[in-house]
Design a protein around this motif. Sequence first.
Motif, PDB file in Angstrom:
ATOM      1  N   HIS A  41      32.864  73.908 100.328  1.00  0.00           N
ATOM      2  CA  HIS A  41      32.317  73.979  99.148  1.00  0.00           C
ATOM      3  C   HIS A  41      31.061  73.675  99.221  1.00  0.00           C
ATOM      4  CE1 HIS A  41      36.840  73.500  98.523  1.00  0.00           C
ATOM      5  NE2 HIS A  41      36.565  74.624  97.703  1.00  0.00           N
ATOM      6  N   ALA A  42      30.659  72.532  99.809  1.00  0.00           N
ATOM      7  CA  ALA A  42      29.385  72.126  99.914  1.00  0.00           C
ATOM      8  C   ALA A  42      28.580  73.069 100.867  1.00  0.00           C
ATOM      9  CB  ALA A  42      29.364  70.531 100.462  1.00  0.00           C
ATOM     10  N   LEU A  43      29.120  73.524 101.843  1.00  0.00           N
ATOM     11  CA  LEU A  43      28.527  74.439 102.791  1.00  0.00           C
ATOM     12  C   LEU A  43      28.009  75.728 102.113  1.00  0.00           C
ATOM     13  CD1 LEU A  43      29.482  73.483 106.438  1.00  0.00           C
ATOM     14  CD2 LEU A  43      27.507  72.659 105.227  1.00  0.00           C
ATOM     15  N   ALA A  44      28.992  76.075 101.298  1.00  0.00           N
ATOM     16  CA  ALA A  44      28.721  77.452 100.545  1.00  0.00           C
ATOM     17  C   ALA A  44      27.617  77.087  99.513  1.00  0.00           C
ATOM     18  CB  ALA A  44      29.935  77.913  99.946  1.00  0.00           C
ATOM     19  N   ARG A  45      27.480  76.153  98.881  1.00  0.00           N
ATOM     20  CA  ARG A  45      26.286  76.205  98.114  1.00  0.00           C
ATOM     21  C   ARG A  45      25.036  75.996  98.825  1.00  0.00           C
ATOM     22  NH1 ARG A  45      30.425  72.596  95.138  1.00  0.00           N
ATOM     23  NH2 ARG A  45      30.989  73.545  93.083  1.00  0.00           N
ATOM     24  N   GLU A  46      25.160  75.245  99.970  1.00  0.00           N
ATOM     25  CA  GLU A  46      23.850  75.183 100.889  1.00  0.00           C
ATOM     26  C   GLU A  46      23.561  76.485 101.209  1.00  0.00           C
ATOM     27  OE1 GLU A  46      21.712  72.656 101.434  1.00  0.00           O
ATOM     28  OE2 GLU A  46      22.948  71.438 100.042  1.00  0.00           O
ATOM     29  N   LEU A  47      24.286  77.409 101.520  1.00  0.00           N
ATOM     30  CA  LEU A  47      23.931  78.726 102.170  1.00  0.00           C
ATOM     31  C   LEU A  47      23.449  79.627 101.143  1.00  0.00           C
ATOM     32  CD1 LEU A  47      27.272  79.608 103.918  1.00  0.00           C
ATOM     33  CD2 LEU A  47      24.866  79.587 105.035  1.00  0.00           C
ATOM     34  N   VAL A  53      26.369  84.640  98.608  1.00  0.00           N
ATOM     35  CA  VAL A  53      27.772  83.920  99.216  1.00  0.00           C
ATOM     36  C   VAL A  53      29.027  84.621  98.298  1.00  0.00           C
ATOM     37  CG1 VAL A  53      29.135  82.143 100.001  1.00  0.00           C
ATOM     38  CG2 VAL A  53      26.522  82.160 100.249  1.00  0.00           C
ATOM     39  N   LEU A  54      29.967  85.226  99.104  1.00  0.00           N
ATOM     40  CA  LEU A  54      31.230  85.551  98.723  1.00  0.00           C
ATOM     41  C   LEU A  54      32.322  84.715  99.247  1.00  0.00           C
ATOM     42  CD1 LEU A  54      32.868  87.579  96.689  1.00  0.00           C
ATOM     43  CD2 LEU A  54      33.272  88.751  98.615  1.00  0.00           C
ATOM     44  N   PHE A  55      32.730  83.962  98.399  1.00  0.00           N
ATOM     45  CA  PHE A  55      33.664  82.827  98.919  1.00  0.00           C
ATOM     46  C   PHE A  55      35.190  83.403  98.615  1.00  0.00           C
ATOM     47  CE2 PHE A  55      36.389  79.093  98.806  1.00  0.00           C
ATOM     48  CZ  PHE A  55      35.975  78.217  99.727  1.00  0.00           C
ATOM     49  N   VAL A  56      35.955  83.593  99.695  1.00  0.00           N
ATOM     50  CA  VAL A  56      37.267  84.145  99.722  1.00  0.00           C
ATOM     51  C   VAL A  56      38.353  83.170 100.061  1.00  0.00           C
ATOM     52  CG1 VAL A  56      38.702  86.020 100.399  1.00  0.00           C
ATOM     53  CG2 VAL A  56      36.279  86.376 100.512  1.00  0.00           C
ATOM     54  N   ASP A  57      39.264  83.086  98.851  1.00  0.00           N
ATOM     55  CA  ASP A  57      40.052  82.004  98.936  1.00  0.00           C
ATOM     56  C   ASP A  57      41.593  82.543  99.843  1.00  0.00           C
ATOM     57  OD1 ASP A  57      39.005  80.435  96.828  1.00  0.00           O
ATOM     58  OD2 ASP A  57      40.545  81.164  95.365  1.00  0.00           O
ATOM     59  N   PRO A  58      41.981  81.582 100.526  1.00  0.00           N
ATOM     60  CA  PRO A  58      43.070  81.994 101.321  1.00  0.00           C
ATOM     61  C   PRO A  58      44.391  82.736 100.638  1.00  0.00           C
ATOM     62  CG  PRO A  58      43.078  79.573 100.725  1.00  0.00           C
ATOM     63  CD  PRO A  58      42.036  80.189 100.175  1.00  0.00           C
ATOM     64  N   ALA A  59      44.704  83.530 101.454  1.00  0.00           N
ATOM     65  CA  ALA A  59      45.879  84.051 101.005  1.00  0.00           C
ATOM     66  C   ALA A  59      47.085  82.971 100.490  1.00  0.00           C
ATOM     67  CB  ALA A  59      46.667  85.161 101.730  1.00  0.00           C
ATOM     68  N   VAL A 193      27.992  70.428 116.887  1.00  0.00           N
ATOM     69  CA  VAL A 193      28.735  69.604 115.984  1.00  0.00           C
ATOM     70  C   VAL A 193      27.580  69.580 114.526  1.00  0.00           C
ATOM     71  CG1 VAL A 193      29.036  67.199 115.453  1.00  0.00           C
ATOM     72  CG2 VAL A 193      29.731  67.891 117.496  1.00  0.00           C
ATOM     73  N   LEU A 194      28.443  70.131 113.524  1.00  0.00           N
ATOM     74  CA  LEU A 194      27.500  69.921 111.966  1.00  0.00           C
ATOM     75  C   LEU A 194      28.494  69.042 111.178  1.00  0.00           C
ATOM     76  CD1 LEU A 194      25.164  71.015 110.459  1.00  0.00           C
ATOM     77  CD2 LEU A 194      27.035  72.351 109.497  1.00  0.00           C
ATOM     78  N   ALA A 195      28.217  67.749 111.482  1.00  0.00           N
ATOM     79  CA  ALA A 195      29.067  66.653 110.853  1.00  0.00           C
ATOM     80  C   ALA A 195      29.245  67.036 109.207  1.00  0.00           C
ATOM     81  CB  ALA A 195      28.790  65.269 111.077  1.00  0.00           C
ATOM     82  N   ASN A 196      30.359  66.243 108.729  1.00  0.00           N
ATOM     83  CA  ASN A 196      30.425  66.126 107.315  1.00  0.00           C
ATOM     84  C   ASN A 196      29.459  65.288 106.738  1.00  0.00           C
ATOM     85  OD1 ASN A 196      32.980  67.742 106.987  1.00  0.00           O
ATOM     86  ND2 ASN A 196      34.132  66.006 107.549  1.00  0.00           N
ATOM     87  N   GLY A 197      29.195  65.439 105.394  1.00  0.00           N
ATOM     88  CA  GLY A 197      27.901  64.682 104.732  1.00  0.00           C
ATOM     89  C   GLY A 197      28.729  64.268 103.362  1.00  0.00           C
ATOM     90  N   TRP A 371      24.660  66.416 102.129  1.00  0.00           N
ATOM     91  CA  TRP A 371      24.818  67.806 102.458  1.00  0.00           C
ATOM     92  C   TRP A 371      23.567  68.555 102.354  1.00  0.00           C
ATOM     93  CZ3 TRP A 371      28.853  68.776 104.634  1.00  0.00           C
ATOM     94  CH2 TRP A 371      30.405  68.369 104.377  1.00  0.00           C
ATOM     95  N   SER A 372      22.671  68.271 101.774  1.00  0.00           N
ATOM     96  CA  SER A 372      21.320  68.857 101.797  1.00  0.00           C
ATOM     97  C   SER A 372      20.910  68.749 103.110  1.00  0.00           C
ATOM     98  CB  SER A 372      20.294  68.465 100.714  1.00  0.00           C
ATOM     99  OG  SER A 372      20.062  66.958 100.859  1.00  0.00           O
ATOM    100  N   ALA A 373      20.812  67.586 104.072  1.00  0.00           N
ATOM    101  CA  ALA A 373      20.260  67.471 105.272  1.00  0.00           C
ATOM    102  C   ALA A 373      21.102  68.328 106.231  1.00  0.00           C
ATOM    103  CB  ALA A 373      20.699  65.999 105.482  1.00  0.00           C
ATOM    104  N   ARG A 374      22.729  68.435 105.897  1.00  0.00           N
ATOM    105  CA  ARG A 374      23.402  69.122 106.746  1.00  0.00           C
ATOM    106  C   ARG A 374      23.001  70.642 106.505  1.00  0.00           C
ATOM    107  NH1 ARG A 374      24.510  65.030 108.959  1.00  0.00           N
ATOM    108  NH2 ARG A 374      26.212  63.982 108.790  1.00  0.00           N
ATOM    109  N   GLY A 375      22.477  71.243 105.145  1.00  0.00           N
ATOM    110  CA  GLY A 375      21.960  72.352 105.078  1.00  0.00           C
ATOM    111  C   GLY A 375      20.968  72.674 105.896  1.00  0.00           C
TER     112      GLY A 375
END
Length: 387
Positions: A41-47, A53-59, A193-197, A371-375
């Motif tokens: 969710h954090a990376l989706a917002r950064e994108l 962005v279209l975020f597709v939930d798992p089946a 490696v794009l670590a968690n934030g 997360w902004s630094a990861r973005g």
Amino acid sequence: MAEHTTTGQPVAAAVVPPADDRDWVVIFSGTPWANGAHRQHALARELTVDHAVLFVDPAGHLPRWRVQVRQVTDGLWQCAAPALLPFGRHLPPVNRVNRWLAARVLRRWFRRREASVRLLWLDEDLAAPVAARLGASAVVYDATDLDWTFTRPWNRPHLRRALRSAVGAADLVLASSTALPDRMPASDPAPVVLANGCDPDRFSPDGPVAPWLLSLRRPLIGYSGAVDTRAFDADLVAAVARAHPEWTFVLIGPSTRAGRAPLAGLSNVVLVDAVGFADVPGILRACDVTIIPYRVGGLIDYVHPKKCYEYLALGKPVVATPLPALRALGDTIALAADPPSFASALADALDRAGAPDDAARRREVATRNSWSARGVQLRSLLAGLPR
């Protein structure tokens, strides 16, 4: 927020959102948007900084006959895609049929708005069959977990094949932990490696404190996350709690019966099961020290717990077991593997818990790992992909 759905329409119907001139990223995630406090969710917002962005939930395990699309925020849409048949997580032919249908519906969705997909982003291994069906310019695979470790042994070959397919389809492979690449299939290019934030503003030390904690005996030792048998080491916590009845352990998060069993009868262990993510900072602010008591050497010791940076953002001392991904933080957090050393590290942390310089240094580390630094790092990586 605006919401557009196709309830009452057949699965093939598609909803056309308001026009957005940005390039599109479609994220097939293994975590639903409703569980919106995770890396995905954090990376989706950064994108959304420079993409729609279209975020597709798992089946799910059961069929879903209608596609639903709703707008979450500017540039970000959430989709509940259809699934014709149940149990795709366990049956490869069913998974392929369901993914074919999801890709067909989404292609129609984009055609109706005269848009195309620049990036297909996969963090769910089972979504690999859509990689060749959406016409994306590039595919990104984000390894957040090893999905096959979350299922029973008889289903692991299916999920391990899905992992190989997802990695093989990707133009860029990301890993959330420095310990993950060695546990993944070989890829070309090699994983980055794009670590968690964390969100340092959400976990600011300045803010409300949950009032119910004021009645608990101090010092308070806090943990946020699942209390289970996969990662959480309840035996370790129980041993330390028995040795130090003067400490109160506040464990925030869902628990399983097996996970909490070693903690039964310990009056200085408080289990808090139903807490929304928005309430977590207010509970942790009241704690004197925070902990990450994860098992080391098991199936999932590859994790890089984002809670570590959240704790640091609050300025709290952190005592953790020596997970491979946390060893680089050894000058900021205390690492201890067994009950005596863990208890000793907690005692030292409690002695220094009020030192303002230490708290400021922890906060600085968290800010560098926001997360902004990861973005910023992510956008640099995506710039090198085909358009």
